[in-house]
Write an enzyme that holds these catalytic residues in place. Structure first.
Site, PDB file in Angstrom:
ATOM      1  N   GLU A  95      31.360  25.292  81.244  1.00 22.70           N
ATOM      2  CA  GLU A  95      32.166  26.504  81.050  1.00 22.70           C
ATOM      3  C   GLU A  95      32.764  27.114  82.445  1.00 22.70           C
ATOM      4  O   GLU A  95      32.073  27.445  83.303  1.00 22.70           O
ATOM      5  CB  GLU A  95      30.982  27.761  80.648  1.00 22.70           C
ATOM      6  CG  GLU A  95      31.371  29.102  80.630  1.00 22.70           C
ATOM      7  CD  GLU A  95      30.448  30.214  80.561  1.00 22.70           C
ATOM      8  OE1 GLU A  95      30.394  30.975  79.652  1.00 22.70           O
ATOM      9  OE2 GLU A  95      29.274  29.902  80.840  1.00 22.70           O
TER      10      GLU A  95
ATOM     11  N   PHE B 180      28.496  40.079  86.271  1.00 23.68           N
ATOM     12  CA  PHE B 180      29.413  40.757  87.034  1.00 23.68           C
ATOM     13  C   PHE B 180      30.540  40.917  86.149  1.00 23.68           C
ATOM     14  O   PHE B 180      31.633  41.792  86.544  1.00 23.68           O
ATOM     15  CB  PHE B 180      29.786  39.854  88.160  1.00 23.68           C
ATOM     16  CG  PHE B 180      30.683  38.445  87.845  1.00 23.68           C
ATOM     17  CD1 PHE B 180      32.068  38.627  87.626  1.00 23.68           C
ATOM     18  CD2 PHE B 180      29.938  37.195  87.699  1.00 23.68           C
ATOM     19  CE1 PHE B 180      32.731  37.130  87.258  1.00 23.68           C
ATOM     20  CE2 PHE B 180      30.647  36.095  87.428  1.00 23.68           C
ATOM     21  CZ  PHE B 180      31.964  35.969  86.938  1.00 23.68           C
TER      22      PHE B 180
ATOM     23  N   LYS C 105      19.307  45.900  86.085  1.00 22.50           N
ATOM     24  CA  LYS C 105      19.596  45.484  87.284  1.00 22.50           C
ATOM     25  C   LYS C 105      21.095  44.680  86.887  1.00 22.50           C
ATOM     26  O   LYS C 105      21.227  43.699  86.471  1.00 22.50           O
ATOM     27  CB  LYS C 105      18.403  44.184  87.394  1.00 22.50           C
ATOM     28  CG  LYS C 105      18.388  43.736  88.973  1.00 22.50           C
ATOM     29  CD  LYS C 105      19.736  43.005  89.467  1.00 22.50           C
ATOM     30  CE  LYS C 105      20.020  41.628  89.082  1.00 22.50           C
ATOM     31  NZ  LYS C 105      21.282  41.259  90.009  1.00 22.50           N
TER      32      LYS C 105
ATOM     33  N   SER D 263      25.126  33.015  82.308  1.00 21.18           N
ATOM     34  CA  SER D 263      25.347  31.625  82.110  1.00 21.18           C
ATOM     35  C   SER D 263      24.300  31.199  81.361  1.00 21.18           C
ATOM     36  O   SER D 263      23.034  31.649  81.479  1.00 21.18           O
ATOM     37  CB  SER D 263      25.470  30.897  83.499  1.00 21.18           C
ATOM     38  OG  SER D 263      24.147  30.739  84.161  1.00 21.18           O
TER      39      SER D 263
ATOM     40  N   GLU E  17      24.841  41.986  91.741  1.00 27.81           N
ATOM     41  CA  GLU E  17      25.141  42.716  93.025  1.00 27.81           C
ATOM     42  C   GLU E  17      26.660  42.667  93.378  1.00 27.81           C
ATOM     43  O   GLU E  17      26.909  42.995  94.279  1.00 27.81           O
ATOM     44  CB  GLU E  17      24.159  41.897  93.942  1.00 27.81           C
ATOM     45  CG  GLU E  17      24.542  40.491  94.101  1.00 27.81           C
ATOM     46  CD  GLU E  17      24.086  39.616  92.909  1.00 27.81           C
ATOM     47  OE1 GLU E  17      23.992  38.285  93.114  1.00 27.81           O
ATOM     48  OE2 GLU E  17      23.581  39.888  92.009  1.00 27.81           O
TER      49      GLU E  17
ATOM     50  N   CYS F 180      33.050  35.796  78.579  1.00 24.86           N
ATOM     51  CA  CYS F 180      32.170  35.171  77.865  1.00 24.86           C
ATOM     52  C   CYS F 180      32.655  34.623  76.561  1.00 24.86           C
ATOM     53  O   CYS F 180      32.356  33.883  75.771  1.00 24.86           O
ATOM     54  CB  CYS F 180      30.789  35.634  77.558  1.00 24.86           C
ATOM     55  SG  CYS F 180      30.560  36.991  76.641  1.00 24.86           S
TER      56      CYS F 180
END
Length: 507
Positions: free
Chosen positions: A392, A153, A177, A230, A180, A285
């Site tokens: 994280e 995201f 993909k 992740s 969402e 990240c």
């Protein structure tokens, strides 16, 4: 009168999907906390349909000349550039990051498109004449067929653009993909591909959750999968995909350190810590989340950071005054905020409590009162045993760890299970050179807080930040989306093609 919500659906075979979804998810505006739309979730059957379309398209696209592929890439590049503002607005409305940050995301994605435009050069092989009497050998790289990307995201435009420009330029069909949570940017990119002249079915988008992810990972018609997310999910993607016989590159989480040596310019270091720790609300990240201050500079550095944070404007991404926006969901905001009290309970000092930071329009009765807000936060005297250091957090929480020496700081960095990015701030060239060599991290910055490489280098970390052995974009990206072939040939008799005085052209 209620505002009509948007509906986001899949893009398959060069057009929006017209089926009826069995399940849908909500899309939120993080600044207001309100639902702004719905997105269709793909079933296993929907993924099967998309792969079938992509397989047919790949048969033809993989045979298209390199010059023609490059022409489509150049056209796509111009269209993305022209639609930067529209893409950035979609990102802001669904992710929450401020408009300038969203536009910067698109710009970094454009760099990979520009790199992929050089595919005629990038796919050049080698040739050896007369390896044996009358025998020549040469190497070529060919597309895999259908490849897929599963993206997070936090960068709904840039991370997909780390993948599909190179994959498509190399002759593959691509199935994306996206997250969402913010799916609209991917659909706009699909429309721009169609406008650029990409044949139907070469680029497809399916939305959804774990159902769609598992269908992609297990589908025999998909040759390779790229993933960013992740570490636990990256490990799952790698293990599931490779078990199904796929080539997989899965980029996981990070705990990026920024080491500040006593000789560093502390104003530069404080600016960098704020920029890299709180930009995009820390949902990167490559964000700096662990600031390692080599004493005696810790107290002074913390004070300089506090002075800067107090002046930051937090508010909705479309407000030009905003420097930091909300977090992506309420659940994520609450989880990130929990590390503040948790850090104090474990012995850290809460120097900046982001929960108290003023937010534009979030006063009682304001339009943004229900937004997913958490201001920049700073925990000092954090130790490696604390959860704020080990996890994280993926939010605007910067942890300061004190070190007594350069050696202690390097040991701290290298002891982390993650190995994505690291930075050192110093005016000592010898110390910097030594650190570059000794840091067991995939991407290193010297007086650069977020060392994301340019598109013609490859992006990726070490240790638990990468599953698989191939980094993204750059030369490694080209290799990931192609496979090598070596040809050995002998021609016993010369042949003649006749006379043609016309100028030779590509067809």
């Amino acid at each position: 009168m209620a505002t009509e919500t948007k509906h986001v659906t899949h893009w398959i075979g060069g057009k929006p999907w017209t089926g009826e979804a069995e399940r849908r998810g909500d899309i939120y505006n993080p600044a207001t906390g309100h639902i702004s739309g719905t997105v269709d979730f793909a079933s296993k059957h929907d993924v099967d349909d998309a792969v079938s379309v992509a397989q047919e398209a790949a048969k033809t696209w993989g045979r298209v000349s390199l010059s023609k592929r490059a022409t489509v890439l150049f056209a796509f590049r111009e269209l993305v550039k022209d639609h930067t503002t529209e893409l950035a607005q979609l990102i802001t409305d669904e992710h929450g990051k401020v408009a300038a940050d969203a536009a910067g995301e698109v710009a970094r994605g454009l760099e990979v498109i520009e790199f992929a435009c050089g595919i005629p050069h990038l796919l050049k092989g080698g040739f050896s004449e007369n390896v044996s009497t009358g025998v020549d050998s040469y190497s070529i790289r060919q597309p895999l067929g259908v490849v897929a990307g599963i993206t997070p995201f936090n960068f709904p435009a840039m991370v997909p653009m780390w993948m599909f420009p190179v994959a498509i330029a190399a002759g593959n069909a691509f199935l994306l993909k996206p997250s969402e949570k913010d799916p609209s940017a991917s659909v706009l990119l699909a429309r721009l591909w169609a406008e650029a002249g990409l044949p139907d079915g070469v680029f497809n988008v399916v939305h959804g959750d774990k159902v769609a992810v598992d269908a992609i990972l297990e589908h025999p018609g998909i040759a390779a999968v790229s993933f960013v997310g992740s570490t636990p999910i990256a490990r799952y993607v790698y293990e599931t995909g490779t078990r199904a016989g796929k080539r997989v590159q899965a980029l996981g989480g990070a705990k990026n350190h920024m080491v500040v040596l006593p000789d560093a310019d502390l104003d530069l270091a404080a600016d960098a810590a704020v920029n890299a720790g709180f930009g995009s609300a820390g949902e990167r990240c490559m964000a700096i989340s662990a600031l390692v201050a080599v004493d005696p500079v810790g107290d002074e550095l913390v004070q300089k950071i506090k002075d800067r944070v107090s002046k930051l404007t937090v508010g909705p991404g479309r407000d030009e005054r905003s420097e930091m926006g909300p977090l992506v969901t309420q659940a994520h905001r609450d989880k990130v905020a929990s590390y503040l009290d948790g850090g104090v309970a474990q012995g850290a000092t809460l120097e900046i409590d982001g929960r108290a930071h003023p937010v534009t329009g979030a006063e009682p009765g304001g339009e943004n009162v229900d937004g997913f807000w958490l201001g920049p936060s700073l925990l000092d005297h954090v130790t490696p045993a604390m959860s704020a250091y080990q996890d994280e957090i993926f939010g605007p929480v910067l942890s300061v760890i004190r070190a007594e020496s350069y050696a202690e700081a390097v040991d701290l960095v290298n002891s982390s299970p993650y190995g994505n990015g690291v930075a050192i701030f110093t005016n000592d060239g010898g110390a910097a050179r030594r650190f570059v060599s000794e840091a067991e991290i995939g991407m290193v910055g010297v007086n650069v807080p977020i060392p994301v490489p340019m598109a013609y280098y490859s992006f990726g970390g070490w240790k638990a930040s990468l599953f698989g052995d191939t980094h993204m974009h750059g030369p490694e990206g080209v290799h990931f989306y192609t496979r090598g072939k070596v040809v050995t040939s002998r021609w016993l008799d010369p042949s003649h093609g006749g006379v043609n005085l016309g100028f030779p052209v590509n067809s």
